[in-house]
Write a protein that holds these residues in place. Structure first.
Motif, PDB file in Angstrom:
ATOM      1  N   ASP A 187       0.822  -1.210   0.000  1.00  0.00           N
ATOM      2  CA  ASP A 187       0.000   0.000   0.000  1.00  0.00           C
ATOM      3  C   ASP A 187       0.854   1.258   0.000  1.00  0.00           C
ATOM      4  OD1 ASP A 187      -2.073  -1.705   0.075  1.00  0.00           O
ATOM      5  OD2 ASP A 187      -2.612  -1.361   2.168  1.00  0.00           O
ATOM      6  N   ARG A 188       2.156   1.071  -0.101  1.00  0.00           N
ATOM      7  CA  ARG A 188       3.105   2.190  -0.117  1.00  0.00           C
ATOM      8  C   ARG A 188       2.948   3.087   1.119  1.00  0.00           C
ATOM      9  NH1 ARG A 188       3.964  -0.838  -3.687  1.00  0.00           N
ATOM     10  NH2 ARG A 188       4.990  -0.403  -5.672  1.00  0.00           N
ATOM     11  N   ILE A 189       2.791   2.420   2.273  1.00  0.00           N
ATOM     12  CA  ILE A 189       2.697   3.155   3.524  1.00  0.00           C
ATOM     13  C   ILE A 189       4.113   3.392   4.035  1.00  0.00           C
ATOM     14  CG2 ILE A 189       1.970   3.006   5.943  1.00  0.00           C
ATOM     15  CD1 ILE A 189      -0.369   3.419   4.120  1.00  0.00           C
ATOM     16  N   VAL A 190       4.471   4.650   4.249  1.00  0.00           N
ATOM     17  CA  VAL A 190       5.811   4.921   4.759  1.00  0.00           C
ATOM     18  C   VAL A 190       5.795   5.242   6.247  1.00  0.00           C
ATOM     19  CG1 VAL A 190       7.029   5.510   2.641  1.00  0.00           C
ATOM     20  CG2 VAL A 190       5.623   7.231   3.739  1.00  0.00           C
ATOM     21  N   VAL A 191       4.680   5.788   6.720  1.00  0.00           N
ATOM     22  CA  VAL A 191       4.563   6.068   8.143  1.00  0.00           C
ATOM     23  C   VAL A 191       3.330   5.331   8.655  1.00  0.00           C
ATOM     24  CG1 VAL A 191       4.351   7.829   9.917  1.00  0.00           C
ATOM     25  CG2 VAL A 191       5.449   8.399   7.761  1.00  0.00           C
ATOM     26  N   ILE A 192       3.510   4.429   9.586  1.00  0.00           N
ATOM     27  CA  ILE A 192       2.359   3.713  10.127  1.00  0.00           C
ATOM     28  C   ILE A 192       1.709   4.595  11.186  1.00  0.00           C
ATOM     29  CG2 ILE A 192       1.575   1.612  11.269  1.00  0.00           C
ATOM     30  CD1 ILE A 192       3.904   0.168   9.936  1.00  0.00           C
ATOM     31  N   ASP A 193       0.464   4.941  10.915  1.00  0.00           N
ATOM     32  CA  ASP A 193      -0.228   5.974  11.669  1.00  0.00           C
ATOM     33  C   ASP A 193      -1.095   5.361  12.774  1.00  0.00           C
ATOM     34  OD1 ASP A 193      -1.414   8.284  12.426  1.00  0.00           O
ATOM     35  OD2 ASP A 193      -2.368   8.719  10.506  1.00  0.00           O
ATOM     36  N   TRP A 194      -0.931   5.859  13.993  1.00  0.00           N
ATOM     37  CA  TRP A 194      -1.753   5.336  15.094  1.00  0.00           C
ATOM     38  C   TRP A 194      -3.220   5.703  14.902  1.00  0.00           C
ATOM     39  CZ3 TRP A 194      -4.458   8.889  17.997  1.00  0.00           C
ATOM     40  CH2 TRP A 194      -4.019  10.224  17.924  1.00  0.00           C
ATOM     41  N   ARG A 231      11.057  -3.953   9.871  1.00  0.00           N
ATOM     42  CA  ARG A 231      10.981  -2.529  10.135  1.00  0.00           C
ATOM     43  C   ARG A 231       9.538  -2.090  10.351  1.00  0.00           C
ATOM     44  NH1 ARG A 231      12.613   1.866   5.637  1.00  0.00           N
ATOM     45  NH2 ARG A 231      13.982   2.992   7.035  1.00  0.00           N
ATOM     46  N   HIS A 232       8.653  -2.568   9.500  1.00  0.00           N
ATOM     47  CA  HIS A 232       7.254  -2.188   9.645  1.00  0.00           C
ATOM     48  C   HIS A 232       6.619  -2.800  10.889  1.00  0.00           C
ATOM     49  CE1 HIS A 232       6.955  -1.055   5.141  1.00  0.00           C
ATOM     50  NE2 HIS A 232       7.245  -0.009   5.904  1.00  0.00           N
ATOM     51  N   GLN A 233       7.059  -3.989  11.262  1.00  0.00           N
ATOM     52  CA  GLN A 233       6.508  -4.611  12.461  1.00  0.00           C
ATOM     53  C   GLN A 233       6.837  -3.780  13.700  1.00  0.00           C
ATOM     54  OE1 GLN A 233       4.478  -7.149  12.497  1.00  0.00           O
ATOM     55  NE2 GLN A 233       4.379  -7.770  14.617  1.00  0.00           N
ATOM     56  N   GLN A 253       7.382  -0.507  13.750  1.00  0.00           N
ATOM     57  CA  GLN A 253       6.534   0.693  13.686  1.00  0.00           C
ATOM     58  C   GLN A 253       5.095   0.357  14.049  1.00  0.00           C
ATOM     59  OE1 GLN A 253       6.445   3.150  10.216  1.00  0.00           O
ATOM     60  NE2 GLN A 253       8.598   2.871   9.761  1.00  0.00           N
ATOM     61  N   LEU A 254       4.653  -0.788  13.538  1.00  0.00           N
ATOM     62  CA  LEU A 254       3.276  -1.223  13.764  1.00  0.00           C
ATOM     63  C   LEU A 254       2.988  -1.407  15.249  1.00  0.00           C
ATOM     64  CD1 LEU A 254       0.577  -2.415  12.641  1.00  0.00           C
ATOM     65  CD2 LEU A 254       1.717  -4.626  12.621  1.00  0.00           C
ATOM     66  N   ALA A 255       3.950  -2.044  15.954  1.00  0.00           N
ATOM     67  CA  ALA A 255       3.742  -2.304  17.373  1.00  0.00           C
ATOM     68  C   ALA A 255       3.551  -0.997  18.132  1.00  0.00           C
ATOM     69  CB  ALA A 255       4.936  -3.084  17.936  1.00  0.00           C
ATOM     70  N   ILE A 256       4.343   0.012  17.781  1.00  0.00           N
ATOM     71  CA  ILE A 256       4.218   1.307  18.449  1.00  0.00           C
ATOM     72  C   ILE A 256       2.863   1.933  18.129  1.00  0.00           C
ATOM     73  CG2 ILE A 256       5.123   3.669  18.505  1.00  0.00           C
ATOM     74  CD1 ILE A 256       7.932   2.434  18.135  1.00  0.00           C
ATOM     75  N   ALA A 257       2.477   1.870  16.855  1.00  0.00           N
ATOM     76  CA  ALA A 257       1.201   2.463  16.447  1.00  0.00           C
ATOM     77  C   ALA A 257       0.033   1.790  17.165  1.00  0.00           C
ATOM     78  CB  ALA A 257       1.031   2.359  14.936  1.00  0.00           C
ATOM     79  N   ASN A 302       2.179   9.431   3.391  1.00  0.00           N
ATOM     80  CA  ASN A 302       1.653   8.224   2.755  1.00  0.00           C
ATOM     81  C   ASN A 302       0.977   8.551   1.435  1.00  0.00           C
ATOM     82  OD1 ASN A 302       2.558   6.575   4.790  1.00  0.00           O
ATOM     83  ND2 ASN A 302       0.662   6.702   5.953  1.00  0.00           N
ATOM     84  N   ALA A 303       0.290   9.690   1.397  1.00  0.00           N
ATOM     85  CA  ALA A 303      -0.383  10.091   0.158  1.00  0.00           C
ATOM     86  C   ALA A 303       0.661  10.353  -0.922  1.00  0.00           C
ATOM     87  CB  ALA A 303      -1.233  11.327   0.404  1.00  0.00           C
ATOM     88  N   GLU A 304       1.753  11.008  -0.538  1.00  0.00           N
ATOM     89  CA  GLU A 304       2.815  11.288  -1.505  1.00  0.00           C
ATOM     90  C   GLU A 304       3.451  10.003  -2.001  1.00  0.00           C
ATOM     91  OE1 GLU A 304       4.128  15.647   0.267  1.00  0.00           O
ATOM     92  OE2 GLU A 304       5.525  13.959   0.404  1.00  0.00           O
TER      93      GLU A 304
END
Lengths: 83, 131
Positions: free
Chosen positions: A23-30, A57-59, A61-65, B100-102
């Motif tokens: 999904d091209r997620i760069v910041v996992i958002d809470w 890396r995403h895991q 970030q995910l845990a924190i979110a 994320n949108a970018e």
């Protein structure tokens, strides 16, 4: 008489794609509750990487979110009265 | 100066006017301590994932701001004594939505959150396949 059972063949595990990469997620958002919900089990635990295919890396970030979302009562810590 | 996200949950017993007042009070507090509010939203009343102080609902308020540690310390201090606030969260703002949108735009993926199905069922199927 022993029946010769065919040894179960072990195929190498198919590598699961990282869902955040797809999904091209760069910041996992809470705040992204809908997405986070897919990464917790029905008991409310954080799902293992082995199960979701999330990369290391995403895991992290995910845990924190998820923990932030839990703090804000958007996700459960545990689901009581399960079943 | 850093960017922060500041969210808190208010007692559901408060009416809309009181919620607005609370938001205005915190915005003012941030400004008085040299901070700058870049976004303020009332997400509104929603169900809590678990009970807090015997309450099942809460009113969510969300603020984006720029400021220094001083502002954050001051907020924490004030929040501690604000009995209408049931929960609060102050974290460094990583601009998740925008970045994320970018990122999606760059990759040409324009679906926000496609349904990826049941990951656990997929996993079980993999295990059966001997993986």
């Amino acid at each position: 008489m022993a029946t010769v059972r065919k040894k179960k063949e072990k195929k190498p595990a198919r590598k699961k794609p990282d869902k955040f990469y797809l999904d091209r997620i760069v910041v996992i958002d809470w705040k992204d509750e809908r997405r986070l919900r897919r990464f917790i089990t029905d008991r409310g635990k954080i799902a293992a990487r082995r199960i979701t295919g999330t990369n290391a890396r995403h895991q992290r970030q995910l845990a924190i979110a998820i923990k932030r979302a839990r703090h804000m009562a958007m996700l459960p810590f545990i689901k009581e009265h399960y079943r | 100066m850093r960017k922060y996200e500041f969210a808190y949950i208010l007692d559901p017993a408060l009416d809309d006017a009181a919620v607005g007042e609370s938001l205005a009070r915190y915005v003012k507090l941030i400004q008085e301590h040299g901070g700058e509010v870049t976004q303020q939203d009332i997400w509104g009343r929603r169900k809590l994932a678990y009970e807090i102080n015997k309450k099942t609902d809460g009113v969510y308020v969300y603020i984006r701001m720029r400021g220094t540690r001083k502002v954050v310390d001051e907020l924490h201090r004030t929040l501690r004594f604000d009995e209408t606030v049931m929960r609060n969260l102050i974290v460094i703002d990583e601009d998740a939505e925008r970045r994320n949108a970018e990122s999606r735009a760059r990759a040409g993926v324009n679906v926000d959150a496609p349904d990826r199905g049941d990951m656990r069922a997929d996993h079980r199927a993999d295990m059966r396949a001997g993986g």
